[in-house]
Design an enzyme around this catalytic site. Structure first.
Site, mmCIF file in Angstrom:
data_model
loop_
_atom_site.group_PDB
_atom_site.id
_atom_site.type_symbol
_atom_site.label_atom_id
_atom_site.label_comp_id
_atom_site.label_asym_id
_atom_site.label_seq_id
_atom_site.Cartn_x
_atom_site.Cartn_y
_atom_site.Cartn_z
ATOM 1 C CG HIS A 54 45.655 38.376 43.417
ATOM 2 N ND1 HIS A 54 45.451 37.044 43.134
ATOM 3 C CD2 HIS A 54 44.560 38.772 44.097
ATOM 4 C CE1 HIS A 54 44.286 36.666 43.623
ATOM 5 N NE2 HIS A 54 43.730 37.687 44.222
ATOM 6 N NE ARG A 75 38.540 43.733 50.497
ATOM 7 C CZ ARG A 75 38.501 42.451 50.158
ATOM 8 N NH1 ARG A 75 37.902 42.066 49.042
ATOM 9 N NH2 ARG A 75 39.043 41.539 50.933
ATOM 10 C CG ASN A 129 36.545 40.405 44.705
ATOM 11 O OD1 ASN A 129 37.389 41.281 44.526
ATOM 12 N ND2 ASN A 129 36.673 39.474 45.627
ATOM 13 C CG ASP A 142 40.783 36.685 42.892
ATOM 14 O OD1 ASP A 142 41.157 35.508 42.967
ATOM 15 O OD2 ASP A 142 40.902 37.494 43.820
ATOM 16 C CG HIS A 155 39.714 32.255 42.881
ATOM 17 N ND1 HIS A 155 40.037 32.847 44.083
ATOM 18 C CD2 HIS A 155 38.881 31.226 43.189
ATOM 19 C CE1 HIS A 155 39.439 32.198 45.078
ATOM 20 N NE2 HIS A 155 38.729 31.219 44.567
ATOM 21 C CG HIS A 205 45.149 32.760 45.101
ATOM 22 N ND1 HIS A 205 44.488 31.737 44.490
ATOM 23 C CD2 HIS A 205 44.260 33.773 45.214
ATOM 24 C CE1 HIS A 205 43.240 32.128 44.227
ATOM 25 N NE2 HIS A 205 43.084 33.361 44.659
ATOM 26 C CG ASN A 236 39.433 30.463 49.210
ATOM 27 O OD1 ASN A 236 39.976 29.382 49.086
ATOM 28 N ND2 ASN A 236 38.328 30.780 48.556
ATOM 29 C CG ASP A 283 44.476 36.995 47.531
ATOM 30 O OD1 ASP A 283 43.671 37.899 47.225
ATOM 31 O OD2 ASP A 283 44.105 35.852 47.869
ATOM 32 C CG HIS A 286 38.399 41.032 55.249
ATOM 33 N ND1 HIS A 286 37.318 41.173 54.417
ATOM 34 C CD2 HIS A 286 39.142 40.017 54.720
ATOM 35 C CE1 HIS A 286 37.381 40.297 53.432
ATOM 36 N NE2 HIS A 286 38.486 39.587 53.580
HETATM 37 ZN ZN LIG Z 1 41.384 34.508 44.701
#
Ligand SMILES: [Zn+2]
Length: 425
Positions: free
Chosen positions: A60, A64, A94, A152, A179, A232, A279, A306, A310
């Protein structure tokens, strides 16, 4: 090109090997394991006092790439992963664009191969654009080599659509990485619901937000026969849901991230510090202890990170405005060793099982095993060294994490990917 690793303690969960042996790598393969190997021309690594284990596998991460490369990209993510002892990671879909078709899968796999520092396995989104309206090109992406499917970042809230995706997953024998978050029940929450959130004047996310979807997903896995892996896990109830599912013979597994077994909501210093915002959120000390025990008794089989980079600007915002997530691949091994092995929850062998062998089994990939004849993905971990975590030591692009200055014990000294050294301290 040959590498001879001398005098390390081999920890290979696949064969329960736990003894001091030499290990010889020739080309991309482990060619020999024996008490005293000599090999002329081989690069010799002295691993006295260190563990020699299968390269870590992270089910996981968020690299990006494409689209948000100010946070991370495949090259910096791979570099960070190698620094953390990882040889294989699963990248979540994502991105921008979302990974919902074979072309984007191919882009990631090609770029990762070109970088050559880590196997980056791209996970495919379950629905088109992750909009939750129609299935993505799952068959096309399976053909392009996705190891798993996942939405996810969110849940597929339409249970019928979710079931359709699980039928495809079951037919093609790939796992679903789920998720679990009932988006309606979140209701604007950004940290764990309870007295702490109330004290800080912040809306909370209850355990039920996660538990409800976990329970649903386990039922749909039972109905479809799909292999379900819960991402997670953060609540004490999640451990019991997985335990019950396993008892019934349902193919369900669960992962825990280091932040959920090292920290709890009490550690959040203020609403200004969004390095504690992720999260699912940091839960109570009771939840944390249940997760640790779930890992110890084998109900929770995987430790994943996870890894969620950022930018500094995004994370300089307060709890209500910053994005969720922290980076994790460069600290996971040390945090796991310090908190769970030295803390008495896991043996070193179990640590490497949860960080390599078990992920490989769930993903059904021929990795996570350093037996003779296998691909030489290896991590050398020194369990003696004590130091503090500093973001300035990271190889990845982003620095967002709540562990600055935290004392830990144990460090990755060498990472080897298919016989090639990808990180050396
Ligand atoms: Zn997630």
């Amino acid at each position: 090109m040959a590498i001879l690793i001398k005098n390390g303690t081999i920890l290979n969960p696949a064969t329960s090997t736990n003894e001091v042996l030499d290990l010889l790598i020739e080309g991309d393969t482990i060619s020999k394991m024996a008490p005293s190997i000599t090999a002329a021309d081989a690069t010799v690594i002295d691993a006295t006092g260190c563990y020699v284990a299968p390269g870590l596998i992270d089910m996981h991460v968020h690299f990006r790439d494409p689209g948000q490369t100010a946070k991370e990209d495949i090259e910096t993510g791979s570099r960070a992963a190698a620094h953390g002892g990882y040889t294989t990671v699963c990248a979540m879909p994502n991105t921008n664009p979302v990974v919902d078709c074979p072309e984007v899968v191919k882009y990631v796999h090609d770029k990762a191969k070109q970088v050559g520092l880590c196997n980056v396995l791209q996970v495919g989104a379950m629905t088109h654009g992750m909009k939750g309206e129609e299935l993505s090109d799952l068959e096309g992406m399976i053909e392009a080599g996705i190891p798993a499917m996942s939405e996810d970042g969110k849940s597929v809230m339409n249970t019928n659509l979710f079931r359709e995706a699980l039928r495809v997953a079951a037919a093609h024998h790939i796992p679903v990485l789920s998720h679990c978050e009932d988006i309606n029940l979140v209701d604007g929450g950004v940290m764990n619901a309870g007295p702490k959130a109330e004290a800080l004047g912040i809306r909370g996310i209850s355990n039920a937000v996660e538990n409800i979807i976990e329970a649903r997903d386990i039922m749909v896995a039972e109905e479809t026969g799909a292999t379900l892996h819960l991402c997670h896990c953060s609540t004490k109830e999640s451990v019991e849901l997985i335990r019950d599912g396993k008892t019934k013979g349902i193919k369900v597994s669960g992962e825990v991230c280091p932040h959920h077994f090292t920290l709890c909501e009490d550690d959040i210093p203020s609403a200004a510090d969004s390095n504690y915002k992720m999260n699912p959120p940091l839960r109570t000390a009771e939840d944390r202890e249940a997760l640790r025990r779930g890992l110890a008794d084998g109900i929770l089989e995987v430790i994943s990170t996870d890894h969620a980079p950022h930018t500094a600007e995004e994370k300089s915002r307060d709890f209500t405005k910053a994005p969720f997530g922290i980076v994790g691949v460069e600290t996971a091994a040390a945090l796991t060793y310090t908190e769970l092995v030295l803390g008495g929850y896991l043996t070193p062998m179990q640590m490497f099982a949860k960080m390599s062998y078990n992920p490989a089994r769930i993903l059904d990939i021929d990795r996570g095993d350093i037996s003779v004849g296998k691909v030489a993905d290896v991590v050398i971990f020194d369990p003696r060294e004590t130091y503090e975590i500093h973001a300035s030591d990271f190889h990845g692009k982003s620095r967002n994490m709540p562990y600055e200055g935290r004392p830990v014990q144990g460090t990755v000294v060498t990472t080897i990917l298919a016989g090639k050294i990808t990180y050396k301290r």
